[in-house]
Design a protein around this motif. Structure first.
Motif, PDB file in Angstrom:
ATOM      1  N   MET A  73      39.966  69.986  86.794  1.00 32.39           N
ATOM      2  CA  MET A  73      38.559  69.612  86.974  1.00 32.39           C
ATOM      3  C   MET A  73      38.359  68.111  86.822  1.00 32.39           C
ATOM      4  O   MET A  73      37.528  67.514  87.517  1.00 32.39           O
ATOM      5  N   ARG A  74      39.128  67.471  85.960  1.00 30.06           N
ATOM      6  CA  ARG A  74      39.048  66.005  85.832  1.00 30.06           C
ATOM      7  C   ARG A  74      39.473  65.347  87.142  1.00 30.06           C
ATOM      8  O   ARG A  74      38.841  64.402  87.605  1.00 30.06           O
ATOM      9  N   TYR A  75      40.524  65.845  87.729  1.00 29.17           N
ATOM     10  CA  TYR A  75      40.984  65.323  89.018  1.00 29.17           C
ATOM     11  C   TYR A  75      39.886  65.436  90.072  1.00 29.17           C
ATOM     12  O   TYR A  75      39.587  64.462  90.770  1.00 29.17           O
ATOM     13  N   MET A  76      39.271  66.611  90.175  1.00 27.96           N
ATOM     14  CA  MET A  76      38.212  66.802  91.170  1.00 27.96           C
ATOM     15  C   MET A  76      37.045  65.850  90.896  1.00 27.96           C
ATOM     16  O   MET A  76      36.496  65.240  91.809  1.00 27.96           O
ATOM     17  N   PHE A  77      36.677  65.724  89.653  1.00 29.63           N
ATOM     18  CA  PHE A  77      35.592  64.843  89.229  1.00 29.63           C
ATOM     19  C   PHE A  77      35.876  63.397  89.632  1.00 29.63           C
ATOM     20  O   PHE A  77      35.017  62.705  90.180  1.00 29.63           O
ATOM     21  N   LEU A  78      37.119  62.947  89.378  1.00 28.74           N
ATOM     22  CA  LEU A  78      37.484  61.565  89.696  1.00 28.74           C
ATOM     23  C   LEU A  78      37.589  61.315  91.194  1.00 28.74           C
ATOM     24  O   LEU A  78      37.534  60.168  91.636  1.00 28.74           O
ATOM     25  N   TRP A 138      41.929  55.077  99.084  1.00 29.58           N
ATOM     26  CA  TRP A 138      40.866  54.214  98.556  1.00 29.58           C
ATOM     27  C   TRP A 138      41.230  52.733  98.617  1.00 29.58           C
ATOM     28  O   TRP A 138      40.586  51.912  97.968  1.00 29.58           O
ATOM     29  N   GLY A 139      42.239  52.384  99.385  1.00 35.88           N
ATOM     30  CA  GLY A 139      42.813  51.050  99.325  1.00 35.88           C
ATOM     31  C   GLY A 139      42.009  49.928  99.928  1.00 35.88           C
ATOM     32  O   GLY A 139      42.381  48.786  99.820  1.00 35.88           O
ATOM     33  N   GLY A 140      40.941  50.204 100.570  1.00 38.95           N
ATOM     34  CA  GLY A 140      40.187  49.103 101.160  1.00 38.95           C
ATOM     35  C   GLY A 140      38.921  49.600 101.821  1.00 38.95           C
ATOM     36  O   GLY A 140      38.637  50.787 101.841  1.00 38.95           O
ATOM     37  N   LYS A 141      38.180  48.681 102.343  1.00 44.31           N
ATOM     38  CA  LYS A 141      36.924  49.007 103.011  1.00 44.31           C
ATOM     39  C   LYS A 141      37.221  49.791 104.288  1.00 44.31           C
ATOM     40  O   LYS A 141      38.062  49.395 105.084  1.00 44.31           O
ATOM     41  N   THR A 142      36.557  50.898 104.445  1.00 45.33           N
ATOM     42  CA  THR A 142      36.713  51.689 105.667  1.00 45.33           C
ATOM     43  C   THR A 142      35.381  51.735 106.397  1.00 45.33           C
ATOM     44  O   THR A 142      34.316  51.623 105.798  1.00 45.33           O
ATOM     45  N   ASP A 180      35.373  62.563  93.363  1.00 44.89           N
ATOM     46  CA  ASP A 180      34.026  62.620  93.941  1.00 44.89           C
ATOM     47  C   ASP A 180      33.515  61.229  94.299  1.00 44.89           C
ATOM     48  O   ASP A 180      33.886  60.231  93.687  1.00 44.89           O
ATOM     49  N   THR A 181      32.608  61.197  95.293  1.00 47.96           N
ATOM     50  CA  THR A 181      31.943  59.962  95.716  1.00 47.96           C
ATOM     51  C   THR A 181      30.446  60.233  95.809  1.00 47.96           C
ATOM     52  O   THR A 181      30.073  61.196  96.472  1.00 47.96           O
ATOM     53  N   PRO A 182      29.601  59.449  95.152  1.00 43.12           N
ATOM     54  CA  PRO A 182      29.986  58.352  94.268  1.00 43.12           C
ATOM     55  C   PRO A 182      30.651  58.888  93.001  1.00 43.12           C
ATOM     56  O   PRO A 182      30.332  59.982  92.538  1.00 43.12           O
ATOM     57  N   LEU A 183      31.540  58.093  92.451  1.00 41.53           N
ATOM     58  CA  LEU A 183      32.298  58.488  91.265  1.00 41.53           C
ATOM     59  C   LEU A 183      31.353  58.666  90.075  1.00 41.53           C
ATOM     60  O   LEU A 183      30.654  57.726  89.702  1.00 41.53           O
ATOM     61  N   PRO A 184      31.329  59.867  89.468  1.00 38.74           N
ATOM     62  CA  PRO A 184      30.416  60.091  88.336  1.00 38.74           C
ATOM     63  C   PRO A 184      30.876  59.469  87.014  1.00 38.74           C
ATOM     64  O   PRO A 184      30.099  59.393  86.084  1.00 38.74           O
ATOM     65  N   GLU A 185      32.125  59.032  86.919  1.00 38.49           N
ATOM     66  CA  GLU A 185      32.641  58.444  85.673  1.00 38.49           C
ATOM     67  C   GLU A 185      31.976  57.087  85.468  1.00 38.49           C
ATOM     68  O   GLU A 185      32.266  56.130  86.188  1.00 38.49           O
ATOM     69  N   TYR A 186      31.094  57.001  84.490  1.00 40.37           N
ATOM     70  CA  TYR A 186      30.323  55.788  84.277  1.00 40.37           C
ATOM     71  C   TYR A 186      31.225  54.649  83.802  1.00 40.37           C
ATOM     72  O   TYR A 186      32.114  54.829  82.979  1.00 40.37           O
ATOM     73  N   GLY A 187      30.988  53.462  84.336  1.00 40.78           N
ATOM     74  CA  GLY A 187      31.678  52.265  83.880  1.00 40.78           C
ATOM     75  C   GLY A 187      32.969  51.950  84.623  1.00 40.78           C
ATOM     76  O   GLY A 187      33.577  50.917  84.351  1.00 40.78           O
ATOM     77  N   VAL A 188      33.389  52.810  85.538  1.00 39.94           N
ATOM     78  CA  VAL A 188      34.587  52.513  86.328  1.00 39.94           C
ATOM     79  C   VAL A 188      34.187  51.468  87.358  1.00 39.94           C
ATOM     80  O   VAL A 188      33.299  51.695  88.174  1.00 39.94           O
ATOM     81  N   ASP A 218      35.893  49.887  89.901  1.00 44.15           N
ATOM     82  CA  ASP A 218      36.336  49.891  91.298  1.00 44.15           C
ATOM     83  C   ASP A 218      37.315  51.040  91.536  1.00 44.15           C
ATOM     84  O   ASP A 218      37.685  51.766  90.607  1.00 44.15           O
ATOM     85  N   ASP A 219      37.752  51.177  92.784  1.00 41.04           N
ATOM     86  CA  ASP A 219      38.656  52.266  93.131  1.00 41.04           C
ATOM     87  C   ASP A 219      40.042  52.087  92.527  1.00 41.04           C
ATOM     88  O   ASP A 219      40.743  53.069  92.284  1.00 41.04           O
ATOM     89  N   ALA A 220      40.457  50.859  92.245  1.00 43.52           N
ATOM     90  CA  ALA A 220      41.744  50.644  91.578  1.00 43.52           C
ATOM     91  C   ALA A 220      41.720  51.282  90.191  1.00 43.52           C
ATOM     92  O   ALA A 220      42.689  51.929  89.775  1.00 43.52           O
ATOM     93  N   GLU A 221      40.615  51.115  89.480  1.00 41.19           N
ATOM     94  CA  GLU A 221      40.481  51.745  88.164  1.00 41.19           C
ATOM     95  C   GLU A 221      40.397  53.262  88.308  1.00 41.19           C
ATOM     96  O   GLU A 221      40.943  54.000  87.494  1.00 41.19           O
ATOM     97  N   ARG A 222      39.716  53.742  89.334  1.00 40.07           N
ATOM     98  CA  ARG A 222      39.651  55.183  89.617  1.00 40.07           C
ATOM     99  C   ARG A 222      41.075  55.728  89.790  1.00 40.07           C
ATOM    100  O   ARG A 222      41.426  56.762  89.223  1.00 40.07           O
ATOM    101  N   ILE A 223      41.879  55.038  90.580  1.00 41.40           N
ATOM    102  CA  ILE A 223      43.256  55.477  90.820  1.00 41.40           C
ATOM    103  C   ILE A 223      44.049  55.488  89.521  1.00 41.40           C
ATOM    104  O   ILE A 223      44.819  56.420  89.254  1.00 41.40           O
ATOM    105  N   ASP A 224      43.869  54.477  88.668  1.00 34.06           N
ATOM    106  CA  ASP A 224      44.548  54.464  87.366  1.00 34.06           C
ATOM    107  C   ASP A 224      44.200  55.709  86.561  1.00 34.06           C
ATOM    108  O   ASP A 224      45.076  56.323  85.940  1.00 34.06           O
TER     109      ASP A 224
END
Length: 190
Positions: free
Chosen positions: A30-35, A93-97, A37-45, A47-53
């Protein structure tokens, strides 16, 4: 203590450990699915690099991520090892699409978790659906089956050893199917 009492305690302990393992596996999934999602619900992240981490924290060193079946083989392929799995996500998520993905939410059901006798490995199966909305107004509904494997790592944390997905269907949605969606999530803001 009698032999019956010792056996009962051993049996109950194993059952509790099994329930705890299944819950940890569920939390990873469920954490994987949550991370994802777009927009990312994890507050304070930031950018996408941090999301990937954050996503990569869920994978073991030897993990495999793969799309299988006639639709996903060519679309997602197979990434073997944590570095390759990271490159897979960086490619997504590597760049602007253009058009940009502006809404994607995972709805998960049909859960089956099976913990091995040793309590150190497990498999899980789910079905998920996710609506996708792009900045150009195009939209689709995607459904996939998941069949994933997990292990309890040396640090005591459960992680993926395999994340496998297979397409059930993809259906176009009308451009006006969704309205009033956020550009960013503030749900978890303190």
């Amino acid at each position: 203590m009698s032999q019956d009492t010792t056996h009962l305690i051993t049996t109950l302990t194993r059952r509790i450990e099994n329930l705890e393992a299944a819950n940890e596996v569920r939390n990873v999934q469920m954490r994987y699915m949550f991370l994802c999602d777009t927009p990312l619900p994890e507050y304070g992240v930031k950018d996408d690099a941090e999301r990937i981490d954050l996503i990569m924290e869920l994978f073991s060193e030897e993990a495999v991520w793969e799309g299988v079946g006639e639709y996903y083989d060519g679309q997602f392929g197979r990434a073997e090892g944590k570095a390759a799995v990271r490159r897979h996500f960086e490619g997504f998520w590597g760049g602007k699409t253009d058009p940009a993905l502006i809404l994607n939410c995972h709805y998960v059901t049909s859960e089956q978790i099976h913990v091995a006798e040793d309590g150190l490995t497990a498999t899980g199966q789910w079905v998920h659906m996710q609506p996708w909305l792009f900045s150009d107004g195009k939209a689709l509904l995607r459904s996939s089956r998941l069949f994933n494997a997990f292990k309890k790592c040396d640090d005591g944390v459960w992680r993926y050893t395999r994340n496998r997905t297979e397409n059930v269907f993809v259906a176009p949605l009308p451009a006006t199917w969704a309205s009033d969606y956020p550009s960013k999530s503030v749900l978890m803001k303190p």
